[in-house]
Design a protein around this motif. Sequence first.
Motif, PDB file in Angstrom:
ATOM      1  N   GLY A  86       0.716  -1.230  -0.087  1.00 21.32           N
ATOM      2  CA  GLY A  86      -0.163  -0.020   0.036  1.00 21.32           C
ATOM      3  C   GLY A  86       0.889   1.248  -0.012  1.00 21.32           C
ATOM      4  N   ASN A  87       0.039   2.404  -0.226  1.00 13.26           N
ATOM      5  CA  ASN A  87       0.690   3.741  -0.462  1.00 13.26           C
ATOM      6  C   ASN A  87      -0.147   4.682   0.533  1.00 13.26           C
ATOM      7  OD1 ASN A  87       2.540   3.002  -2.672  1.00 13.26           O
ATOM      8  ND2 ASN A  87       0.317   2.913  -3.593  1.00 13.26           N
ATOM      9  N   SER A  88       0.707   5.677   1.008  1.00  9.29           N
ATOM     10  CA  SER A  88      -0.295   6.863   1.638  1.00  9.29           C
ATOM     11  C   SER A  88       0.419   8.146   0.793  1.00  9.29           C
ATOM     12  CB  SER A  88      -0.025   6.786   2.965  1.00  9.29           C
ATOM     13  OG  SER A  88       1.308   7.168   3.434  1.00  9.29           O
ATOM     14  N   GLY A  89      -0.474   8.751   0.610  1.00  3.79           N
ATOM     15  CA  GLY A  89      -0.246   9.970  -0.608  1.00  3.79           C
ATOM     16  C   GLY A  89       0.724  11.286  -0.096  1.00  3.79           C
ATOM     17  N   ARG A  90       0.737  11.522   1.156  1.00  5.11           N
ATOM     18  CA  ARG A  90       1.542  12.585   1.566  1.00  5.11           C
ATOM     19  C   ARG A  90       2.753  12.184   1.954  1.00  5.11           C
ATOM     20  NH1 ARG A  90      -1.443  16.841   1.111  1.00  5.11           N
ATOM     21  NH2 ARG A  90       0.303  18.056   2.037  1.00  5.11           N
ATOM     22  N   SER A  91       3.107  10.939   2.216  1.00  4.52           N
ATOM     23  CA  SER A  91       4.609  10.698   2.654  1.00  4.52           C
ATOM     24  C   SER A  91       5.563  10.647   1.550  1.00  4.52           C
ATOM     25  CB  SER A  91       4.777   9.490   3.392  1.00  4.52           C
ATOM     26  OG  SER A  91       4.204   8.442   2.807  1.00  4.52           O
ATOM     27  N   MET A  92       6.887  10.369   1.634  1.00  6.97           N
ATOM     28  CA  MET A  92       7.825  10.390   0.425  1.00  6.97           C
ATOM     29  C   MET A  92       8.759   9.524   0.644  1.00  6.97           C
ATOM     30  SD  MET A  92       9.022  11.729  -2.192  1.00  6.97           S
ATOM     31  CE  MET A  92       8.799  13.676  -2.383  1.00  6.97           C
ATOM     32  N   SER A  93       8.822   8.495  -0.296  1.00  3.94           N
ATOM     33  CA  SER A  93       9.888   7.321  -0.426  1.00  3.94           C
ATOM     34  C   SER A  93      11.150   7.792  -0.885  1.00  3.94           C
ATOM     35  CB  SER A  93       9.355   6.300  -0.936  1.00  3.94           C
ATOM     36  OG  SER A  93       9.186   6.453  -2.405  1.00  3.94           O
ATOM     37  N   ILE A  94      12.193   7.017  -0.804  1.00  7.57           N
ATOM     38  CA  ILE A  94      13.199   7.349  -1.369  1.00  7.57           C
ATOM     39  C   ILE A  94      13.370   7.290  -2.898  1.00  7.57           C
ATOM     40  CG2 ILE A  94      14.358   5.139  -1.033  1.00  7.57           C
ATOM     41  CD1 ILE A  94      16.229   8.405  -0.788  1.00  7.57           C
ATOM     42  N   ARG A  95      12.684   6.177  -3.246  1.00 10.71           N
ATOM     43  CA  ARG A  95      12.429   5.891  -4.758  1.00 10.71           C
ATOM     44  C   ARG A  95      11.755   7.423  -5.262  1.00 10.71           C
ATOM     45  NH1 ARG A  95      10.673  -0.549  -5.326  1.00 10.71           N
ATOM     46  NH2 ARG A  95      12.526  -1.006  -4.385  1.00 10.71           N
ATOM     47  N   SER A  96      10.664   7.672  -4.707  1.00  5.51           N
ATOM     48  CA  SER A  96      10.135   9.026  -5.359  1.00  5.51           C
ATOM     49  C   SER A  96      10.910  10.094  -5.468  1.00  5.51           C
ATOM     50  CB  SER A  96       8.802   9.349  -4.659  1.00  5.51           C
ATOM     51  OG  SER A  96       8.239  10.395  -4.769  1.00  5.51           O
ATOM     52  N   ALA A  97      11.774  10.213  -4.190  1.00  8.86           N
ATOM     53  CA  ALA A  97      12.713  11.295  -4.205  1.00  8.86           C
ATOM     54  C   ALA A  97      13.738  11.391  -5.300  1.00  8.86           C
ATOM     55  CB  ALA A  97      13.395  11.378  -2.963  1.00  8.86           C
ATOM     56  N   GLN A  98      14.124  10.261  -5.600  1.00 12.14           N
ATOM     57  CA  GLN A  98      15.057   9.655  -6.936  1.00 12.14           C
ATOM     58  C   GLN A  98      14.498  10.524  -8.052  1.00 12.14           C
ATOM     59  OE1 GLN A  98      18.166   8.972  -7.451  1.00 12.14           O
ATOM     60  NE2 GLN A  98      17.945   8.744  -9.717  1.00 12.14           N
ATOM     61  N   VAL A  99      13.269  10.237  -8.395  1.00 11.59           N
ATOM     62  CA  VAL A  99      12.616  10.453  -9.551  1.00 11.59           C
ATOM     63  C   VAL A  99      12.148  11.862  -9.951  1.00 11.59           C
ATOM     64  CG1 VAL A  99      12.322   8.151 -10.466  1.00 11.59           C
ATOM     65  CG2 VAL A  99      10.506   9.574  -9.312  1.00 11.59           C
ATOM     66  N   ASN A 100      12.173  12.521  -8.498  1.00  8.29           N
ATOM     67  CA  ASN A 100      11.569  13.849  -8.655  1.00  8.29           C
ATOM     68  C   ASN A 100      12.477  14.840  -8.035  1.00  8.29           C
ATOM     69  OD1 ASN A 100       8.654  13.350  -9.603  1.00  8.29           O
ATOM     70  ND2 ASN A 100       8.462  11.982  -7.643  1.00  8.29           N
ATOM     71  N   ARG A 101      13.672  14.521  -7.917  1.00 10.49           N
ATOM     72  CA  ARG A 101      14.630  15.799  -7.115  1.00 10.49           C
ATOM     73  C   ARG A 101      14.579  16.734  -8.302  1.00 10.49           C
ATOM     74  NH1 ARG A 101      16.866  11.789 -10.210  1.00 10.49           N
ATOM     75  NH2 ARG A 101      18.511  12.335 -11.640  1.00 10.49           N
ATOM     76  N   GLY A 102      14.852  17.960  -7.762  1.00  9.93           N
ATOM     77  CA  GLY A 102      14.871  19.376  -8.266  1.00  9.93           C
ATOM     78  C   GLY A 102      13.691  19.851  -9.146  1.00  9.93           C
ATOM     79  N   LYS A 103      12.654  19.519  -8.527  1.00  6.57           N
ATOM     80  CA  LYS A 103      11.075  20.123  -8.988  1.00  6.57           C
ATOM     81  C   LYS A 103      10.456  20.759  -7.896  1.00  6.57           C
ATOM     82  CE  LYS A 103      10.642  15.484 -11.583  1.00  6.57           C
ATOM     83  NZ  LYS A 103       9.859  14.317 -11.678  1.00  6.57           N
ATOM     84  N   ARG A 104       9.516  21.307  -8.512  1.00 12.44           N
ATOM     85  CA  ARG A 104       8.562  22.102  -7.377  1.00 12.44           C
ATOM     86  C   ARG A 104       7.229  21.185  -7.682  1.00 12.44           C
ATOM     87  NH1 ARG A 104       8.875  28.482  -8.195  1.00 12.44           N
ATOM     88  NH2 ARG A 104       9.071  27.673 -10.482  1.00 12.44           N
ATOM     89  N   SER A 105       6.524  21.151  -6.386  1.00  8.88           N
ATOM     90  CA  SER A 105       4.964  20.321  -6.723  1.00  8.88           C
ATOM     91  C   SER A 105       4.123  21.358  -6.092  1.00  8.88           C
ATOM     92  CB  SER A 105       5.132  19.155  -5.556  1.00  8.88           C
ATOM     93  OG  SER A 105       3.953  18.740  -5.695  1.00  8.88           O
ATOM     94  N   ILE A 106       2.899  21.540  -7.114  1.00 13.75           N
ATOM     95  CA  ILE A 106       1.690  22.191  -6.741  1.00 13.75           C
ATOM     96  C   ILE A 106       0.637  21.215  -6.471  1.00 13.75           C
ATOM     97  CG2 ILE A 106       1.444  22.845  -9.183  1.00 13.75           C
ATOM     98  CD1 ILE A 106       0.427  25.501  -8.246  1.00 13.75           C
ATOM     99  N   GLY A 107      -0.026  21.506  -5.695  1.00 18.21           N
ATOM    100  CA  GLY A 107      -1.438  20.621  -5.100  1.00 18.21           C
ATOM    101  C   GLY A 107      -2.465  21.277  -6.121  1.00 18.21           C
TER     102      GLY A 107
END
Length: 401
Positions: free
Chosen positions: A57-78
Amino acid sequence: MGIDSLPLSGIRVIELAQWVFVPSASAILAELGADVVRIEHPTQGDPYRALATSGYGNSGRSMSIRSAQVNRGKRSIGIDLSIPEGKALAHRLIASADVFMTSFRAGALERLNLTQAEVEALNPGIVYARGDAFGPLGPDSAAPGYDITAFWARGGIGALVTDPESARIAKQPPSFGDRIASLGLAAGILGALVGKVRTGRGGEVSSSLMAAAAWVGASDMLTGEAPKEAARPTVPATPLTTSYRCSDGRHLMINLMQSERYWSDFCKAIGAEELTVDPRFLDFAARAGHPDELHAEIAGRIGAAPLSRWREVFADFDGPWAPVQTVHEAAQDPQVRANAFLLAVDDGSGEELVRAPFTVGEVPQSLPRAHELGEDTEVVLLEFGVAWEEIEDLKAHGAVT
């Protein structure tokens, strides 16, 4: 090197994507200096953020190391795109961007008014880049798929590294196909940006997991020979993210990471509706507690019929699955042919080659021949301003031939 001196400094990218494939491509752009802004749901986010391992399972607001790897250097807007104000805001952001990147399926883009035609109406000069499972053309262009099904299974790569007598297809390294495919998408975007500088028009870029499989498997796909030896699988997969052997010895792959979404329809498809009321398999938690029993139940059903039967059964199943094909079967797959991942060489020899795993604009009709070693040395050097006398001197010293 400072951010302002990077090659894509000043380029604005709006990303509407999930998981690994397309976000990895935009990560490449971010490293090159682009300002990448991710649009995510304000509470659920990208499911990949908290993914622990496939099938869990997942929970949307946390951050895994794998997600950090593919999303480094970006800004996120909800932004919640399901309400008119959210959709309008996304359109405003896209209207000021240089590049729009998405992994959403065609139906979702239509609902969001974010098809290529609609985005270009908002922003005529934009680069419209989309990554998907099987390519934008062909009978399965709208089908769902992750890299384990579209790249590893159907694309023939899993078969290349699996003992033919194995009960399961070898386990793919995490996001293996996603990352390979992301290179093609990023390269296509870079090419389109160069074209935009020259013409003022961005245009369409597409790439897919299956295109990447054709590119990676090109050596074996083109030789027509199966490998004599192959690696054996070492790590078992979860019962709903693994391969199963059919009665004819063939395999199929399922990848039901969102098991609650697909469980009932999957059981119906394999003729095992009683599993939906079995206490061992009632929900995600129960299934996670009985993996061996679940695998045995599914294996028994799948093993009772040949792959041809399961192709028919799963034709209308809207969950990620794929027949496990050799790269030679993949070379004749309707999706490969519809999207022209293999093309004839333009010298009339009748040979075919695998094209790059992306499309900028229209699909090419053929591929140019391979030139002989040193065939164009003199012409190229002259075009780059090297005088003939210098070329002769370089030849004399063995620097060029």
